[in-house]
Write a protein that holds these residues in place. Sequence first.
Motif, PDB file in Angstrom:
ATOM      1  N   LEU A 222       0.842  -1.197   0.000  1.00 58.51           N
ATOM      2  CA  LEU A 222       0.000   0.000   0.000  1.00 58.51           C
ATOM      3  C   LEU A 222       0.876   1.246   0.000  1.00 58.51           C
ATOM      4  O   LEU A 222       1.814   1.349   0.801  1.00 58.51           O
ATOM      5  CB  LEU A 222      -0.907  -0.006   1.230  1.00 58.51           C
ATOM      6  CG  LEU A 222      -1.654   1.286   1.582  1.00 58.51           C
ATOM      7  CD1 LEU A 222      -2.697   1.610   0.524  1.00 58.51           C
ATOM      8  CD2 LEU A 222      -2.301   1.171   2.961  1.00 58.51           C
ATOM      9  N   ASN A 225      -0.632   7.248  -1.371  1.00 53.62           N
ATOM     10  CA  ASN A 225      -1.696   7.815  -2.200  1.00 53.62           C
ATOM     11  C   ASN A 225      -2.927   6.917  -2.283  1.00 53.62           C
ATOM     12  O   ASN A 225      -3.863   7.203  -3.037  1.00 53.62           O
ATOM     13  CB  ASN A 225      -1.173   8.116  -3.600  1.00 53.62           C
ATOM     14  CG  ASN A 225      -0.601   6.876  -4.295  1.00 53.62           C
ATOM     15  OD1 ASN A 225      -0.694   5.762  -3.768  1.00 53.62           O
ATOM     16  ND2 ASN A 225      -0.001   7.065  -5.454  1.00 53.62           N
ATOM     17  N   GLY A 226      -2.939   5.822  -1.513  1.00 52.56           N
ATOM     18  CA  GLY A 226      -4.095   4.939  -1.487  1.00 52.56           C
ATOM     19  C   GLY A 226      -4.076   3.822  -2.501  1.00 52.56           C
ATOM     20  O   GLY A 226      -5.014   3.024  -2.553  1.00 52.56           O
ATOM     21  N   LEU A 257      -7.759   3.408  -3.273  1.00 56.65           N
ATOM     22  CA  LEU A 257      -8.569   3.802  -2.134  1.00 56.65           C
ATOM     23  C   LEU A 257      -8.704   5.316  -2.046  1.00 56.65           C
ATOM     24  O   LEU A 257      -7.743   6.046  -2.325  1.00 56.65           O
ATOM     25  CB  LEU A 257      -7.949   3.271  -0.844  1.00 56.65           C
ATOM     26  CG  LEU A 257      -7.772   1.753  -0.765  1.00 56.65           C
ATOM     27  CD1 LEU A 257      -6.990   1.375   0.484  1.00 56.65           C
ATOM     28  CD2 LEU A 257      -9.130   1.065  -0.767  1.00 56.65           C
ATOM     29  N   VAL A 259      -8.395   8.673  -0.378  1.00 53.93           N
ATOM     30  CA  VAL A 259      -7.609   9.161   0.759  1.00 53.93           C
ATOM     31  C   VAL A 259      -7.964  10.586   1.142  1.00 53.93           C
ATOM     32  O   VAL A 259      -7.429  11.113   2.129  1.00 53.93           O
ATOM     33  CB  VAL A 259      -6.095   9.065   0.453  1.00 53.93           C
ATOM     34  CG1 VAL A 259      -5.687   7.636   0.229  1.00 53.93           C
ATOM     35  CG2 VAL A 259      -5.726   9.929  -0.752  1.00 53.93           C
ATOM     36  N   LEU A 264      -1.673   9.439   2.994  1.00 53.70           N
ATOM     37  CA  LEU A 264      -1.771   8.612   4.193  1.00 53.70           C
ATOM     38  C   LEU A 264      -0.442   8.630   4.942  1.00 53.70           C
ATOM     39  O   LEU A 264       0.627   8.643   4.328  1.00 53.70           O
ATOM     40  CB  LEU A 264      -2.126   7.172   3.812  1.00 53.70           C
ATOM     41  CG  LEU A 264      -3.440   6.963   3.058  1.00 53.70           C
ATOM     42  CD1 LEU A 264      -3.584   5.501   2.660  1.00 53.70           C
ATOM     43  CD2 LEU A 264      -4.625   7.391   3.907  1.00 53.70           C
ATOM     44  N   ALA A 267      -0.984   3.607   7.673  1.00 49.14           N
ATOM     45  CA  ALA A 267      -2.051   2.761   7.139  1.00 49.14           C
ATOM     46  C   ALA A 267      -1.452   1.413   6.774  1.00 49.14           C
ATOM     47  O   ALA A 267      -0.233   1.266   6.635  1.00 49.14           O
ATOM     48  CB  ALA A 267      -2.704   3.411   5.916  1.00 49.14           C
ATOM     49  N   VAL A 279      -8.198  -3.095   5.437  1.00 46.01           N
ATOM     50  CA  VAL A 279      -7.427  -1.852   5.362  1.00 46.01           C
ATOM     51  C   VAL A 279      -7.683  -1.049   6.637  1.00 46.01           C
ATOM     52  O   VAL A 279      -8.841  -0.863   7.034  1.00 46.01           O
ATOM     53  CB  VAL A 279      -7.820  -1.023   4.123  1.00 46.01           C
ATOM     54  CG1 VAL A 279      -7.015   0.265   4.068  1.00 46.01           C
ATOM     55  CG2 VAL A 279      -7.609  -1.825   2.849  1.00 46.01           C
ATOM     56  N   VAL A 282      -7.219   4.188   6.538  1.00 41.72           N
ATOM     57  CA  VAL A 282      -7.682   4.848   5.313  1.00 41.72           C
ATOM     58  C   VAL A 282      -9.084   5.386   5.569  1.00 41.72           C
ATOM     59  O   VAL A 282      -9.933   4.662   6.108  1.00 41.72           O
ATOM     60  CB  VAL A 282      -7.690   3.868   4.122  1.00 41.72           C
ATOM     61  CG1 VAL A 282      -8.208   4.557   2.863  1.00 41.72           C
ATOM     62  CG2 VAL A 282      -6.294   3.315   3.884  1.00 41.72           C
ATOM     63  N   ASP A 292     -10.885   7.382  12.112  1.00 45.62           N
ATOM     64  CA  ASP A 292     -10.089   6.215  11.753  1.00 45.62           C
ATOM     65  C   ASP A 292     -10.996   5.001  11.637  1.00 45.62           C
ATOM     66  O   ASP A 292     -11.805   4.722  12.521  1.00 45.62           O
ATOM     67  CB  ASP A 292      -9.008   5.957  12.809  1.00 45.62           C
ATOM     68  CG  ASP A 292      -7.901   7.012  12.742  1.00 45.62           C
ATOM     69  OD1 ASP A 292      -7.513   7.363  11.624  1.00 45.62           O
ATOM     70  OD2 ASP A 292      -7.453   7.465  13.799  1.00 45.62           O
ATOM     71  N   GLY A 316      -1.612   2.133  11.996  1.00 46.36           N
ATOM     72  CA  GLY A 316      -1.209   1.472  10.765  1.00 46.36           C
ATOM     73  C   GLY A 316      -0.730   0.052  10.972  1.00 46.36           C
ATOM     74  O   GLY A 316       0.020  -0.477  10.150  1.00 46.36           O
TER      75      GLY A 316
END
Length: 729
Positions: A222, A225-226, A257, A259, A264, A267, A279, A282, A292, A316
Amino acid sequence: MAALYEGYTLCGVVPAQNQGNSGIRGIEEERDSDHVVVTDSTRCVTLYKVSDQKPLCSWTVKQGQTLTCSAVYNSQTKEYVAVSDNKVIRIWKEEDLLLDKAFKATVSSDVWRVHCVAGAEPVVLFQRGAVRLLDSLLSAPQQPIEEVLAQEEAIRWSTYIVAESQQFVIFITEQKGDSFLYLQRLNPNTLQRYRLEREEPGLSPLSFSASLKEKHIRLLYLYPNGHVYQSVFSVRSPVPTEGADALPLPRSLLLALPVGEGLLEAASALPLDEAHVAVVGVPHPSAGAGKDFLCIWNTNFQTLQAGKEMAGKIYGQVWSFSNKLFIPHGKTLSVIPFECPKSSLASALGKLRQAKTEESKAVASVPSWNTILHGEKALTSKTVETRKTRTNRKSQSAPSLTIDQVLELIKTAPVDEVQQEVERLLSRSEIQDLQPSAGQLAATLVSRSLAEPGFYTASTLAQLVNTQSICHSVCPDLVLLALERKDYFLCQLCLQFFPDIPEAVTCACLKAFISMPDSDAEKVSLEPDSVSFMETLMVGERGQVGSQNGFSPALFDEGSSDPLSGGGTVIVSRAGDEGKTSTPPEQICPVELHKAVLLNEVLLTAYSDTFLLPHLKDLSSQHVVLFLRYLQFLYLKYSQDAFPQRHGLRSPSLSQIMDWVCLMLDAHFTMLVMSPEANGLLLNLHRFVKSQVRLVSELGKIEGSLQELDKMKVKKDVGQYSIEVIELF
C-alpha cells in the motif's frame, strides 16, 4: 458480503510519547489459534488466551535492556525466542519465570527479525540481509555473518513462508528511493533479487504483506496515495546468475482507495482471502475527515464490504489469525472477528442466489407436513384437489415481493400482512444468502416497533433470529425491544444465537429476569431443551447425600460446626429410617422454573469481566442475594453424585457458575458483608469455594503424578518376574 462483528479488548497498550507508535512490536500466533504472543516495543513479552481475554504468562527483560524484535513460538521445542539489544538471542519456556536466568547467546552481527511458522525451524534474518537457521547459528554464535545488502540499503519488512517443504525468507529493502525484494531459499541456499516499480516521486510503500497460493507468492503493498498493488512470482522461478542486475517485478493495481486531501501517514493493507483485503488507517468514503476506520474491500469488484470506526488513533498496524483481526488503536489492542464468504458479483451486490444442490437446504419458515409424513412419495401421489388446496396454489402462484418491496411494506402495512410477507420471503427456496436481507428486515421491524407501540411482530422477529443470519451489532435495539415488550422467548433466542451481546445488555437481561414476578414467569413459553434441563434438576428435590467435584452438601470442612444459612443441613435418620432424608432450604430452587431457565441463558452468555462488573453494581441488594442463592442451588445440585449429567441440554457449566459467584461477590462485596441476611449465604459460598480450591489442588497433584509417570522410561529388558517400586511423592 464480508462482515465485521462486535470486537472486544485483548489488552491495553502504552503508545510512545510522540503518539506515532502503538507500543506493540509484534503479535505472533502461539500453540493454536486461541493463543497469541504480544511483544511491546520496550521490555515485555506476554502470552494471551484470546477467548478469555486474559494474560497467561509475562516475561520482562531487565531495566536498561530492550527487546528489538517480536518474540516467536517454536512449536517443535515449545520454546519462545526473542532478541534483545539487537545481538542477544534469548530462548525460554513457559515455566521459566525470569528471562535473565533463561538461555541467551550473543551473536556477532545485529539481528533484524526471528521468524518461525508452525512445524518449521526458526530462522534469523540479520540487518545486513544474511539468513541463518537458529540451530546452526547457536552452534557457533560468534560465527562471521556476511553482508548481503549495499551500504545505503536497509530492510523495511520481512516474512517467512514454507511451501512444498521449502522454506523462504522474503524481505523488502529500500535504497535511495528504490525498493527491492529479496527471496532467500533455504536448503539449498539461493537468493533472488527483484526491483519494485516506482510510484510517484518521493512515495514509498507504507505496508507489505505476503501470502502463498498454488506455488505462487502474492505480495501486497500500500502506498500513501491509497494505491494497493499486487505482485505475483513463482516459488520455482529460475535462479539468476551471480552478479546479474535485479529482476523487474511486475505489479497490478488492485485498489485505488479514497484518501481525501493529502497523503496517508499510518495505514496498512492485509489480504484476508483471494478477493478481500482489510485496510486500516484509510478514511471511510462516506465518513468525515479525522475518523479512523477498519474496512474490508472486495478487490474483484472494487466495493467496500464492511467498515468499523475505531476509537482513538490508528497506528497502521493489523494482524490476522483464524478469522480475527488484531488492531491497536488509542490505548487498546482490539480483536475484531470477521467473515469473508466466497466472492461473486451477486454477493457483492447483496443478491446472491446459489444453485440448488442435494446438500443445500432451503430456509423454510413453515415446513410441509405432507412431505414430513410421506417424504418424496407425496410429490408423485395423485390426490383429489380440494377447494383448500386450490386456494393454496392460487396464493403460491401470486408474484412474490422482492426484499425492497417487503421493506417498504413493513413501514406502513398492518401486523398480519407484514408477518405473512416476511415469512413468505424467508420461505422462498431460492434465497440462500440471508445475512444482508435478514439484517435489513430485522432493523426495519424493530425501528417501526419502537416508533409505534401498537406494532410488534413477535413470531417474525423470532424467525429472523432463528436463521442465525443476524447479530446484535446488525440490530442493536432488538434485545432491548424484546425486554420492553416482555417477549422473554425472543430474549432467550437472542442470548443463544447472538455472539456479540454487550455486557450492558446482558446485565439488563439479568435485571429483567430476576425481577420478573413468578406469575408472569409461569406464562412464558421457552425453548424446550432448556426447560427440560431445569425440570430434571428440580424434580423430586430429595437432597441425596453424595459428593462430586470435591463438595458434599452434607459434609463441610473438617472440624467445622457452623450452621448453614437458615440452620438446615441434610439430616440422615438412624438405621430404622434408612433411606429417608430431609431437604434443607439450600436444596430448594429459590426461583420459579421459567425464571431459572432465563437466568441460565445469562450464565451461558459470553462476557468480559472488566466491562460486566460496572453494570452488575446496578442490581439491588435483594436481587443480588436472590441470584447468589440460585447460584448456590445450582452448585449444590451439580455436587450430587445422583445428578444426571445431560450434556445435550442447554445448561451452564460448573466453571461458569463459579465465575458468576465471583463476579457478584466482587461487584457487591461491601453490601454483602454489611447485610445481615447475607451472612449465612456468604458462609455457604465460602465453604463450597474452599472445596473447589481443595479439588483443584488435588487435581494438580494427580496431574503432577501422571506427568512423572509419563516421563519415566520403560525398561526394555524385563525378566520373567520383576518387582518395580514407583515413588510419586
